[in-house]
Design an enzyme around this catalytic site. Sequence first.
Site, PDB file in Angstrom:
ATOM      1  N   HIS A   1      31.054  21.973  78.245  1.00  9.60           N
ATOM      2  CA  HIS A   1      30.707  20.991  79.271  1.00  9.60           C
ATOM      3  C   HIS A   1      31.951  20.420  79.946  1.00  9.60           C
ATOM      4  O   HIS A   1      32.040  20.374  81.180  1.00  9.60           O
ATOM      5  CB  HIS A   1      29.897  19.863  78.641  1.00  9.60           C
ATOM      6  CG  HIS A   1      29.437  18.840  79.626  1.00  9.60           C
ATOM      7  ND1 HIS A   1      28.347  19.027  80.446  1.00  9.60           N
ATOM      8  CD2 HIS A   1      29.932  17.609  79.943  1.00  9.60           C
ATOM      9  CE1 HIS A   1      28.182  17.965  81.221  1.00  9.60           C
ATOM     10  NE2 HIS A   1      29.133  17.085  80.934  1.00  9.60           N
TER      11      HIS A   1
ATOM     12  N   HIS B   1      35.904  19.338  83.970  1.00  2.26           N
ATOM     13  CA  HIS B   1      36.987  18.370  84.155  1.00  2.26           C
ATOM     14  C   HIS B   1      38.357  18.938  83.807  1.00  2.26           C
ATOM     15  O   HIS B   1      39.235  18.202  83.352  1.00  2.26           O
ATOM     16  CB  HIS B   1      36.722  17.128  83.302  1.00  2.26           C
ATOM     17  CG  HIS B   1      35.480  16.383  83.679  1.00  2.26           C
ATOM     18  ND1 HIS B   1      35.407  15.599  84.810  1.00  2.26           N
ATOM     19  CD2 HIS B   1      34.261  16.317  83.102  1.00  2.26           C
ATOM     20  CE1 HIS B   1      34.198  15.068  84.906  1.00  2.26           C
ATOM     21  NE2 HIS B   1      33.483  15.483  83.877  1.00  2.26           N
TER      22      HIS B   1
ATOM     23  N   LYS C   1      29.109  19.764  92.894  1.00  4.52           N
ATOM     24  CA  LYS C   1      29.567  18.654  92.058  1.00  4.52           C
ATOM     25  C   LYS C   1      30.169  17.624  93.020  1.00  4.52           C
ATOM     26  O   LYS C   1      31.255  17.818  93.564  1.00  4.52           O
ATOM     27  CB  LYS C   1      30.616  19.113  91.043  1.00  4.52           C
ATOM     28  CG  LYS C   1      31.075  18.016  90.064  1.00  4.52           C
ATOM     29  CD  LYS C   1      29.999  17.689  89.035  1.00  4.52           C
ATOM     30  CE  LYS C   1      30.347  16.476  88.177  1.00  4.52           C
ATOM     31  NZ  LYS C   1      31.393  16.711  87.178  1.00  4.52           N
TER      32      LYS C   1
END
Length: 286
Positions: free
Chosen positions: A172, A187, A226
Site C-alpha cells: 500500500h 508514497h 490519485k
Amino acid sequence: MAGGRVILFPILVGLHYCSFALGSVSKTELSSFITGLWNDDTNGASFSDVTYNLQSQTSTSTTTDHAHQKLFQYVNENHLFTKPTYSAFIALLDNFDKNTAHSEHTTSAETAEIDRFITAVMQTSVMTETYRFLHEKGYTTSTTDFRNMLKSLWFTQYSRSGNSHGSNGFEHVFVGETSSTAVSGFHNWIQFYLEEKRGHINYLGYVYTKQPRKLGVHFTWYDKTKPLTTLMVGTSPEFDLAVLTTCFLVRQNINCNFDMAGNHLTVKSYDVSYVHGDQVATAYFD
C-alpha cells in the site's frame, strides 16, 4: 541531510487504537532521533543524483493536466540503484498485484526477496539507530524480534476488498494499490520514478512543495487518479522504513509530529483493526 544531499522531498480499512504506550516518547526525543537519521542517511540522494521538474501547481479537485512533462528529469540509477537497500527494494516492487480485489499468494522466491530487503536495511546505520531507539523505549526486545516485527508489520497480508487477501502495508505505502476507480497509498519516490519512466504514470502537477523538499503531487496511474500523494524524494528505502515504522509504533492512529532539519513534519499512520496483531494499514508523510 548531511553532506549537501538533497532530499527532494485514503482508502483505508477499519482502524482502531492499539495497545502501545502512546506518549512514552516525547516530541523532543522523536525530533532528535529522526533528525539524527536524516543526518545519517548516507544512502540518500545527492544534489546531482536526482532532479525534477514541478511545472504548474494544480489542485485535488481538477483532472486537468497541468504538467506536460514528466516530474522526474534525471535519477542517477547507476549510483543509487546499485546500493544494496535500493536493489533489494526495487526487486520487491513487481511482487504485488495492485488491484486490492485480487487475492495474492507470496511465493518462496518472493519471501526470499523480502528477507533480503530486511537483511539489507538492518545492516545500515539508519536502521541500527532505529533499533537502538526502539529497544531503549521498550518497543522491541532484540534484533531478531525487531527483524520479525518489520516483516510482520509490513508484509503480513490482509484484505482491503471483500474476502480477498490482496494487500499489505508495504504494498500500500511503497508500491501503491488500485480499486475499481482510484489509486490509494503510493508514497515512494523510487516507485513513482520507475512507473513514470515505464509510461504508467501521468504526472498532472504539484499540489504543494515543502522543505525539506516534500512534494504533494497529483497524478494518474494506469488511468486511475490519485488527487494527492506525498513523496519524500531522494530519501533511502531504509530512511523511509525507519521513520514510518517508528511513528507507527509510538504514535499509532494519531499524528506523529516532529521537527527535522529545521522543519516541522507530520507522519500519519493507521493499523488494521480486524487482524490479530499489528499490521500497517497506511503510513505516510502528511
